[in-house]
Design a protein around this motif. Structure first.
Motif, PDB file in Angstrom:
ATOM      1  N   ARG A 190       0.886  -1.306  -0.012  1.00 52.25           N
ATOM      2  CA  ARG A 190       0.025  -0.124  -0.051  1.00 52.25           C
ATOM      3  C   ARG A 190       0.847   1.314   0.086  1.00 52.25           C
ATOM      4  N   ALA A 198       2.243   1.790  -3.434  1.00 52.12           N
ATOM      5  CA  ALA A 198       1.147   2.401  -4.364  1.00 52.12           C
ATOM      6  C   ALA A 198       0.650   3.784  -4.152  1.00 52.12           C
ATOM      7  N   THR A 211      -6.934   0.059   2.698  1.00 50.06           N
ATOM      8  CA  THR A 211      -6.334  -0.043   1.660  1.00 50.06           C
ATOM      9  C   THR A 211      -7.340   0.054   0.388  1.00 50.06           C
ATOM     10  N   GLN A 212      -8.590  -0.511   0.759  1.00 47.21           N
ATOM     11  CA  GLN A 212      -9.691  -0.378  -0.239  1.00 47.21           C
ATOM     12  C   GLN A 212     -10.372   1.025  -0.475  1.00 47.21           C
ATOM     13  N   HIS A 256      -7.525   2.973  -2.416  1.00 43.89           N
ATOM     14  CA  HIS A 256      -7.673   2.431  -3.663  1.00 43.89           C
ATOM     15  C   HIS A 256      -8.952   3.172  -4.415  1.00 43.89           C
ATOM     16  N   ARG A 266     -14.751  -0.619  -4.695  1.00 36.49           N
ATOM     17  CA  ARG A 266     -13.788  -0.808  -3.700  1.00 36.49           C
ATOM     18  C   ARG A 266     -14.490   0.173  -2.562  1.00 36.49           C
ATOM     19  N   TRP A 324      -8.185   6.547  -5.264  1.00 32.08           N
ATOM     20  CA  TRP A 324      -7.306   6.874  -6.418  1.00 32.08           C
ATOM     21  C   TRP A 324      -8.136   6.468  -7.730  1.00 32.08           C
ATOM     22  N   SER A 383       0.524   2.358  -9.562  1.00 29.81           N
ATOM     23  CA  SER A 383      -0.255   2.310  -8.473  1.00 29.81           C
ATOM     24  C   SER A 383      -1.175   1.109  -8.398  1.00 29.81           C
ATOM     25  N   ASP A 384      -1.903   1.377  -9.469  1.00 28.07           N
ATOM     26  CA  ASP A 384      -3.093  -0.015  -9.709  1.00 28.07           C
ATOM     27  C   ASP A 384      -2.767  -1.232  -9.394  1.00 28.07           C
ATOM     28  N   TYR A 417      -1.861  -1.603  -5.727  1.00 22.67           N
ATOM     29  CA  TYR A 417      -2.899  -1.770  -4.752  1.00 22.67           C
ATOM     30  C   TYR A 417      -3.580  -3.099  -4.685  1.00 22.67           C
TER      31      TYR A 417
END
Length: 929
Positions: free
Chosen positions: A766, A769, A800-801, A804, A820, A807, A777-778, A781
């Motif tokens: 993470r 990312a 983290t979700q 993401h 997400r 993002w 980054s994708d 993640y």
């Protein structure tokens, strides 16, 4: 007219807002023409008389027509049932302008008199100590009270001792119970009484002795000199409290029985009371009639229940025993020892009473006491062993042997959670002998005490001195001193001092030292394995130490000693085996309780709470930390309490309770700053920063965490700072300061590679990312989320979700972002992370998600985590005081939150709240409390 009162000081406001409001509401109702009755029930010293005095002073009619009619509390010299009705009748007659007269026998006569007085204007009756009235007087008062409600401007305040609140003569009357002050409230009262000038050690000891009883606290403080309060002179034993009621007005025979009861309390079981059969058997041996105890029970001095004799007033038993002449105390113990002969009572208790009855040195009895106290098969607790060894020391002639027995007694007092008694015994032992072995034993126990409550740098120095003094005489004790010095260095956050305390490694040790180490290993192989493992860990090679750490864990799992289990639990935490840490520390907790090693209970709960916290089980961590905090305060372990406060701050930072985060972190920091506790200070800063991050205040979070995780003079604790790195990276990136975090990520990567924490690999991905470019980054993640699936833990996975999802939304991919963010929201709600759930909900709204406006109106989801916990407890029938004790907060805090709960949920009573909570919980079951 205002009748006489027994209290001249104002009623203490700390922790008493609810009772004051209840009394003021009664007073206001009387002025408004409504009658009311309230029974105040409390143990002596908790302020029921003072609350009546407050009511009498505060009762004022706007037109000046109000009347206060009060009776005195029963004086100490009149501890026999008396006609309280006569005193009340005479006061009423004087108020009416008539001469003194005997009250009529008719139960309605008092009611007629009260209504007659009320015809002149609002009337408040304040009637104290009704439990000491004769039965006829109580019956007349109850008859009158049950008929005062309605359109009569009469208020009646009645005070009784807590144990007599269910008096049938007062049946059906509303009862308000006054409980002991919570620790914070008692501390505030102490600071008010002393002007904040008392020594911290003296403060803690007085507060422990008072047990939240404001009357007792006043008495102790009033009896201490300025030198004693400042710590420049030793405190007297026992502390100089003279609680009421006194026992001086009772017959001599009753006084002898009370002394027997006071002497019969077994060390470590004082709260359980004395064995009534033993007291009566000893009384029979002296030709005393057991019925003579009746007047003392009627007077509220003691009560008999479940075969035990218990003193009603805190401190009264100790005061009665200390006030008795030594010859009478010895005679009491002689009678108790004789009554125990031929019974199945544990031998240590019989020997202890014989020792306390002795008039001079007795080497044989002293040796028997020591042998029995040191026999693990006796099943005696540490408090009883401490008392036995102290008594054996008093019977010993040789100064060196006497001092060693005294030092051993001090260590058992420490283990029993009685630090004040331990320090007192150490001071005496130190004055009795300057032998190096005695000095070493004294310094070892003194250092261990400072580990629990004192500057840990001082503790380390005392322990290293103990190791040096003990090595030629007792290598095992010297090794234990070094282990404790390691613990002190750990608390300090000083890695170099920790390595120094570990000692010379086996490969370079001298032959004599190596031989001594081999001897110690034969006695405690787990300790040597732990030492070797931590030597490798502290050199930055955790993975290389994993086998040795596993050996420590395996050896500990086969043990039943709390100390060995705690060491194994720490090894499991260092190795990152959180399942083993939870399992072993739970067993350590059970073992500490089973063996009466009270000092280990809050330590086991701390390690257990920390393991649950790291595993993401926040509700369980909170429950263990709340219990651990109470246990730490009860055993005088201020430093352990600081770490529990820090854990509770971290839990609150997940649950989104702003008040709790601030209060808990501040409590931890206060102790940490005073005693040099780097671990507690680091955890507290992490909690505050995580709370800032949950509220979307990334720059503030980064500013708070940066000095803790980055290299520099304010660097955080070496074993904790890495855990906070993912939070710092997130805060720094969101604040536009990502470059400053790259160095920390490189160090975090090395740490994560060693298996130090099961969440670390996912957190590392993470962090990468967050710092990577858009094209990378994708995928990073996705790696982080895949690793979360392996490690578990709703909270970190949801974070983290959430990141993401944010993002993805900023990359104009709202459909993917919603998936997400929905998962994040569900996970946050499942683990009670309210503020984080609000972030996810706000992000969902930003993607155009319908139905993301928030929880439905009227549901429990509108409450903060702390409000929800309080609502659930109250719905189960708990009082505000019970809720406060369970949550380790003040009753005033509970009352404040409960009023907000009522307002938010639109309910007007506890009954309505209970129904609403039951209905909501059926629709949405919750996961524990």
């Amino acid at each position: 007219m205002a009748g006489p009162t027994t209290v001249t000081t104002p009623f203490p406001a700390a922790g008493r807002s609810a009772p004051v409001r209840a009394v003021d509401a009664l007073s206001n109702g009387v002025h408004a023409g409504r009658g009311g009755v309230l029974v105040l029930a409390a143990a002596p010293g908790l302020g029921r008389t003072a609350l009546l005095a407050h009511a009498a002073r505060a009762f004022r009619s706007p037109a000046g027509r109000g009347t206060v009619l009060s009776t005195r509390a029963v004086p100490a010299e009149s501890l026999i049932p008396y006609s309280g009705l006569h005193s009340l009748w005479c006061a009423g007659a004087r108020c009416a302008g008539a001469g003194p007269a005997a009250p009529p026998e008719s139960p309605g006569a008092l009611l007629d008199m009260v209504r007659g007085l009320a015809a002149r204007g609002p009337l408040l009756l304040c009637v104290d100590d009704v439990h000491l009235w004769d039965a006829a007087s109580r019956a007349a008062l109850g008859f009158t009270a049950r008929r005062l409600t309605g359109p009569h401007p009469v208020g009646l305040l009645v005070s009784v001792t807590e144990r007599r609140a269910d008096d049938p003569h007062l049946a059906e009357l509303p009862v308000l119970r006054l409980d002991p002050l919570a620790p914070g409230e008692a501390g505030a009262l102490f600071d008010d009484l002393t002007g904040g000038a008392a020594d911290p050690v003296v403060r803690d000891e007085v507060l422990r002795a008072a047990g939240g009883n404001p009357g007792l606290l006043h008495g102790i403080v009033a009896g201490l000199t300025p030198r004693q309060l400042s710590g420049r002179a030793a405190l007297p034993r026992p502390l100089p409290a003279r609680p009421a009621p006194s026992y001086g007005g009772l017959a001599p025979e009753t006084g002898q029985l009370l002394l027997l009861a006071a002497a019969a309390h077994a060390p470590g079981a004082e709260r359980a009371g004395a064995d009534a059969d033993l007291v009566l058997a000893a009384a029979a041996g002296a030709g005393l009639d057991g019925a003579a105890l009746g007047p003392a029970e009627a007077a509220g001095v003691v009560h008999l229940a479940d075969g035990r004799v218990r003193f009603d007033t805190p401190g009264l038993r100790e005061t009665l025993y200390a006030d008795a002449p030594p010859a009478r105390r010895r005679a009491a113990h002689r009678l108790l020892a004789a009554a125990l002969d031929g019974t199945r009572t544990p031998p240590l208790l019989r020997l202890l009473h014989r020792a306390l009855a002795a008039t001079g040195p007795d080497p044989a009895l002293a040796a028997a006491l020591v042998a029995t106290a040191e026999d693990a098969g006796t099943g005696a607790g540490h408090a009883e062993r401490a008392a036995a060894l102290a008594a054996a020391a008093d019977l010993t002639e040789a100064a060196r042997e006497r001092a060693l027995r005294r030092a051993s007694a001090a260590d058992h007092a420490r283990l029993a959670g009685r630090p004040a008694r331990a320090r007192e015994l150490l001071a005496t032992a130190r004055s009795e002998s300057t032998d190096p072995l005695v000095r070493g034993a004294v310094e070892l126990t003194r250092g261990r005490l400072a580990l629990g409550d004192g500057p840990v740098a001082d503790a380390r120095e005392a322990l290293l001195l103990a190791a040096e003094l003990l090595l030629p005489h007792d290598p095992d004790a010297a090794a234990e001193a070094r282990f404790c010095a390691m613990a002190a260095a750990w608390d300090m956050g000083d890695a170099r001092a920790y390595l120094s305390a570990l000692g010379t490694p086996p490969a370079t040790a001298s032959p004599a030292t190596a031989a001594a180490r081999r001897d110690r290993t034969a006695v405690d192989p787990q300790a040597e394995e732990y030492r070797a493992a931590m030597l490798v860990v502290m050199r930055g090679r955790l993975s290389a130490a994993s086998r040795r750490l596993r050996n420590v864990v395996d050896q500990g799992e086969r043990a039943d000693d709390p100390g060995r289990l705690l060491r194994a639990g720490v090894a499991a935490l260092v190795a990152g085996d959180l399942a083993a840490a939870s399992r072993i520390n739970a067993r350590a907790l059970a073992a500490a309780r089973a063996t009466g090693t009270d000092i280990h209970v809050p330590q086991a709960l701390e390690h257990l709470a920390y393991a649950e916290l790291r595993a993401g089980r926040h509700a369980r961590a909170r429950a263990h930390a709340e219990e651990g905090l109470r246990a730490a305060e009860a055993t005088g372990q201020c430093n352990v309490a600081a770490r529990h406060h820090a854990i509770l701050a971290l839990v609150a930072s997940v649950e989104g309770d702003a008040d709790a985060v601030t209060a808990r972190a501040a409590a931890a920091a206060r102790i940490a700053d005073r005693h040099g506790l780097a671990q507690a200070a680091t955890l507290a800063q992490w909690a505050l920063a995580r709370h800032e991050l949950s509220r979307g205040r990334a720059p503030e979070a980064a500013a708070r965490l940066g000095p803790v995780v980055r290299p520099g003079p304010r660097r955080g604790h070496f074993a904790v700072r890495m855990l906070a790195v993912p939070c710092y990276v997130e805060a720094a990136v969101l604040a536009g300061e990502g470059e400053r975090a790259r160095g920390c990520v490189a160090e975090f990567a090395e740490w994560a590679a060693q298996g130090a924490d099961p969440q670390a690999p996912a957190q590392l991905a993470r962090c990468h990312a967050l710092l990577a470019g858009p094209e990378e980054s994708d995928a990073l993640y996705a790696v982080a989320l895949a690793r979360h699936e392996l490690s578990g833990g709703d909270f970190e996975n949801a974070r983290t979700q959430l990141l993401h999802g944010k993002w993805l939304r900023r990359r104009r991919r709202p459909g993917e972002a919603r998936g997400r963010l929905r998962d994040a929201l569900v996970s946050f709600e499942r683990c009670g992370a309210r503020a984080w759930a609000e972030q996810a909900r706000a992000e969902l709204r930003a993607t155009g998600e319908a139905g993301a406006a928030g929880p439905p109106e009227g549901g429990l989801s509108c409450l903060t985590p702390q409000q929800l916990r309080i609502a659930r407890r109250v719905a189960e029938g708990a009082t505000n005081r019970e809720v406060a004790r369970h949550l380790s907060v003040s009753p005033r805090t509970v009352d404040h939150h409960l009023r907000n709960v009522f307002a938010l949920l639109g309910v007007r009573s506890r009954v309505e709240l209970s129904r609403l909570v039951a209905r909501c919980e059926q629709l949405s079951p919750h996961d524990g409390r």
